[in-house]
Write a protein that holds these residues in place. Structure first.
Motif, PDB file in Angstrom:
ATOM      1  N   HIS A 263       6.106   0.737  11.011  1.00 42.05           N
ATOM      2  CA  HIS A 263       5.970  -0.572  10.379  1.00 42.05           C
ATOM      3  C   HIS A 263       5.156  -1.482  11.300  1.00 42.05           C
ATOM      4  O   HIS A 263       5.113  -2.685  11.105  1.00 42.05           O
ATOM      5  CB  HIS A 263       7.338  -1.170  10.063  1.00 42.05           C
TER       6      HIS A 263
ATOM      7  N   ALA B   1       4.144  -6.525   1.386  1.00 35.53           N
ATOM      8  CA  ALA B   1       4.801  -5.274   1.770  1.00 35.53           C
ATOM      9  C   ALA B   1       5.733  -5.475   2.953  1.00 35.53           C
ATOM     10  O   ALA B   1       6.331  -4.526   3.451  1.00 35.53           O
ATOM     11  CB  ALA B   1       3.742  -4.227   2.113  1.00 35.53           C
TER      12      ALA B   1
ATOM     13  N   VAL C 260      -0.053   2.503   2.475  1.00 32.60           N
ATOM     14  CA  VAL C 260       0.956   1.439   2.521  1.00 32.60           C
ATOM     15  C   VAL C 260       1.944   1.625   1.372  1.00 32.60           C
ATOM     16  O   VAL C 260       1.544   1.733   0.218  1.00 32.60           O
ATOM     17  CB  VAL C 260       0.305   0.041   2.421  1.00 32.60           C
TER      18      VAL C 260
ATOM     19  N   GLN D 173       5.544   0.291  -0.598  1.00 30.45           N
ATOM     20  CA  GLN D 173       6.496  -0.797  -0.780  1.00 30.45           C
ATOM     21  C   GLN D 173       7.504  -0.390  -1.831  1.00 30.45           C
ATOM     22  O   GLN D 173       7.128  -0.051  -2.954  1.00 30.45           O
ATOM     23  CB  GLN D 173       5.774  -2.080  -1.208  1.00 30.45           C
TER      24      GLN D 173
ATOM     25  N   ALA E  39       1.822  -2.694  12.325  1.00 29.34           N
ATOM     26  CA  ALA E  39       0.444  -2.737  11.816  1.00 29.34           C
ATOM     27  C   ALA E  39      -0.571  -2.559  12.947  1.00 29.34           C
ATOM     28  O   ALA E  39      -1.592  -1.890  12.771  1.00 29.34           O
ATOM     29  CB  ALA E  39       0.198  -4.069  11.098  1.00 29.34           C
TER      30      ALA E  39
ATOM     31  N   SER F 169      -4.203   2.335  -0.097  1.00 32.71           N
ATOM     32  CA  SER F 169      -4.517   3.413   0.841  1.00 32.71           C
ATOM     33  C   SER F 169      -6.006   3.439   1.095  1.00 32.71           C
ATOM     34  O   SER F 169      -6.795   2.946   0.296  1.00 32.71           O
ATOM     35  CB  SER F 169      -4.040   4.765   0.307  1.00 32.71           C
TER      36      SER F 169
ATOM     37  N   LEU G 212      -0.475  -7.159   2.492  1.00 28.68           N
ATOM     38  CA  LEU G 212       0.352  -6.744   3.633  1.00 28.68           C
ATOM     39  C   LEU G 212       1.600  -7.603   3.745  1.00 28.68           C
ATOM     40  O   LEU G 212       2.689  -7.098   4.028  1.00 28.68           O
ATOM     41  CB  LEU G 212      -0.464  -6.838   4.929  1.00 28.68           C
TER      42      LEU G 212
ATOM     43  N   LEU H 280       2.526   3.389   6.238  1.00 27.94           N
ATOM     44  CA  LEU H 280       2.992   2.083   6.678  1.00 27.94           C
ATOM     45  C   LEU H 280       3.932   1.494   5.635  1.00 27.94           C
ATOM     46  O   LEU H 280       3.662   1.575   4.441  1.00 27.94           O
ATOM     47  CB  LEU H 280       1.767   1.182   6.832  1.00 27.94           C
ATOM     48  N   GLY H 281       5.021   0.909   6.104  1.00 24.36           N
ATOM     49  CA  GLY H 281       5.930   0.276   5.163  1.00 24.36           C
ATOM     50  C   GLY H 281       7.093  -0.355   5.883  1.00 24.36           C
ATOM     51  O   GLY H 281       7.413   0.034   7.006  1.00 24.36           O
TER      52      GLY H 281
ATOM     53  N   LEU I  85       4.754  -6.565   5.888  1.00 20.29           N
ATOM     54  CA  LEU I  85       4.030  -6.210   7.112  1.00 20.29           C
ATOM     55  C   LEU I  85       3.090  -7.341   7.456  1.00 20.29           C
ATOM     56  O   LEU I  85       2.806  -8.206   6.646  1.00 20.29           O
ATOM     57  CB  LEU I  85       3.193  -4.934   6.882  1.00 20.29           C
TER      58      LEU I  85
END
Lengths: 256, 279
Positions: B199, B238, B213, B215, B201, B222, B235, B38-39, B240
């Motif tokens: 990206h 980042a 995750v 950034q 969530a 993680s 989040l 995720l990012g 998100l």
């Protein structure tokens, strides 16, 4: 051009054995060129056109448009053959005095031109038949079976794919420019067209790099192996091919 | 715990223009799990995947595949790529052949498989992705969603141990996106480690078993999604958001509507089951 590709993928003969289609087309082509008789050419033109229009079901308008394309060089070519300078008055069909010369069409030149025109038309019909019934994948199969060097076949296949990517890319750039009045005036259009060409080059380069990465990630080692495809032979089609040969050979016995 | 199939130590990569895409990234990916990276845009997800596949060579750091260090000679790379397949974000760049069937056969044939075995795999991949009826078509005749499915089939036919999907739902409508995520779930159920980048969530929360995750090329967090997504501030940093379902759960919990000791739910139905006085 894209319609031609669409019909090639959507017609009644698309699943027929590509070998059968190729043999049929090249026999028609070969016989027309070999006999070089108006009767044979006419018979081939009629037969192929009937097949294309009523069996393969290509709309008349589209077919006529396709046939008109090569006329741009076919007609001047035939005219050049027909014209004689100076023309013999006793055999002349048409005399055009141009200053001190007598330009005209003689009967020998005319029959030669008609023969040439019909032969070219027959050849065109034959090739259009192949183009309109054979998806590109099957053409690739034919090229491989014809033992062409793999590099040539691969290059052909990639070119085919890239034409569509290039066209789609150019179209998206064009739309992006047109929505911002990029083609509103002649001056704007000239500028936009320039940056379209530049953008296309850049994008093509980027895409080719990405595609190379995509190929590498699937263990690409410089060749494009293909799965063998097996097509079913059709006795009915072969019977038709034989019938056509008999017809064309028979037509060669007649003349006007 | 099955152990880690991929381990990364201190990985850095910078593009020729000087952009630092990965900066000393260290992480581990457990085998057989559904993993979401995720990012935000530009956080290094795609660069990470290209490094994992050996398409980019990191400036520093090491990648271990089943404990074995990744080397960059031709043989090692081929071996890696036969086991780790990557589906690119834009299917247009992945498809090159003049028919779907030849496209899907490309990978298996490159593995040096016999014609018959390759054919079995092609059929299997086409059926699983629901693209069997497209096999004679040329790529330019497919819709975007179909191209995506063919791209997945073309990687699946190589039967990789790890399947990576770079933004697998990008530009897809809801229906196609759901279909793709279900497909990735099915593939994972057969024992393949599936890694996706996103990206979104909500998507990661409902689908993944493990979340990573990123950034700006660094590891932010993680772990299992229930844990990672609790940290709302992290989040937000980042770029998100917190998954909607989790936000609701936390709000309801704060107001005392949730049963005592309930763990964060993963589906709307599970949340409804946790409400006090619910029937």
């Amino acid at each position: 051009m894209f319609m031609l590709d669409w019909y090639a993928h959507n017609n009644r003969l698309k699943d027929a054995h590509p070998g059968e289609k190729a043999v049929f087309v090249f026999l028609c082509l070969g016989l027309c060129l070999f006999f070089s008789r108006e009767t044979v050419s006419l018979a081939a033109i009629l037969l192929l056109s009937i097949l294309i229009l009523f069996y393969v079901k290509i709309p008349l308008g589209f077919y006529l448009k396709l046939l008109c394309l090569p006329f741009a060089f076919l007609l001047p070519g035939c005219l050049a053959v027909a014209l004689e300078l100076p023309v013999m008055p006793e055999t002349a069909v048409l005399i055009l005095p141009v200053g001190p010369f007598t330009l005209g069409i003689g009967s020998a030149g005319l029959s030669l031109a008609v023969n040439l025109l019909l032969r070219s038309l027959a050849a065109l019909c034959a090739l259009y038949f192949l183009a309109l019934t054979t998806p590109f994948d099957q053409l690739g199969w034919l090229l491989r079976r014809a033992k062409l060097p793999p590099a040539v076949v691969e290059l052909t296949a990639l070119t085919y794919r890239f034409i569509f990517i290039l066209y789609a890319t150019a179209q998206s750039i064009y739309t992006a420019q047109a929505t911002r009045l990029g083609y509103a005036s002649r001056c704007n259009a000239l500028k936009s067209l320039g940056s379209l060409a530049a953008g296309l080059l850049y994008k093509s380069f980027y895409r080719s790099q990405m595609m190379h990465a995509g190929l590498l990630s699937r263990c690409y080692e410089g060749t494009f192996p293909t799965l063998k495809t097996y097509y079913a032979f059709s006795p009915r089609n072969w019977l038709f091919v034989c019938g056509t040969v008999v017809l064309l050979v028979a037509m060669a016995q007649f003349s006007f | 715990m099955d152990g880690n199939i991929i381990e990364i130590r201190d990985l850095s990569y910078s593009y020729p223009d000087g952009t630092l895409a990965l900066q000393g990234l260290s992480l581990a990916m457990p085998e057989g799990k559904r993993i979401a990276v995720l990012g935000a845009n530009g956080s290094g997800k795609t660069t990470l995947f290209l490094c994992l596949n050996g398409l980019l060579r990191p400036r520093q750091g090491k990648i271990f595949y089943r404990g074995e260090e990744l080397r960059y000679d031709k043989k090692s790379l081929l071996r890696l790529r036969s086991r780790l397949g990557i589906v690119f974000q834009d299917p247009e760049i992945q498809l090159f052949a003049s028919s779907v069937r030849q496209e899907v056969a490309f990978g298996p044939l490159n593995l040096g498989l016999e014609e018959r075995e390759a054919l079995v795999r092609v059929e299997e991949a086409l059926c699983l992705t629901g693209t069997k009826d497209l096999e004679q078509k040329a790529p330019h005749m497919l819709s975007y969603g179909q191209k995506k499915q063919v791209a997945i089939a073309s990687v699946l036919a190589m039967r990789p141990e790890i399947l990576i999907g770079d933004e697998p739902t990008a530009w897809l409508d809801r229906q196609h996106a759901c279909r793709v995520m279900e497909l990735l779930h099915e593939i994972s159920a057969k024992g393949t480690t599936v890694i996706i980048s996103t990206h979104d969530a909500d998507l990661a929360y409902s689908w993944a078993e493990e979340v990573i995750v990123l950034q700006k090329g660094k590891l932010l967090s993680s772990g299992p999604p229930e844990h990672v997504f609790q940290a709302g501030e992290m989040l937000a940093a980042a770029g998100l958001g917190q998954p909607l379902l989790l936000q609701l759960f936390l709000l309801l919990k704060g107001k005392g509507y949730i049963l005592e000791g309930a763990a964060a739910p993963r589906t709307p139905e599970a949340l409804a089951g946790l409400l006090k006085g619910g029937s």
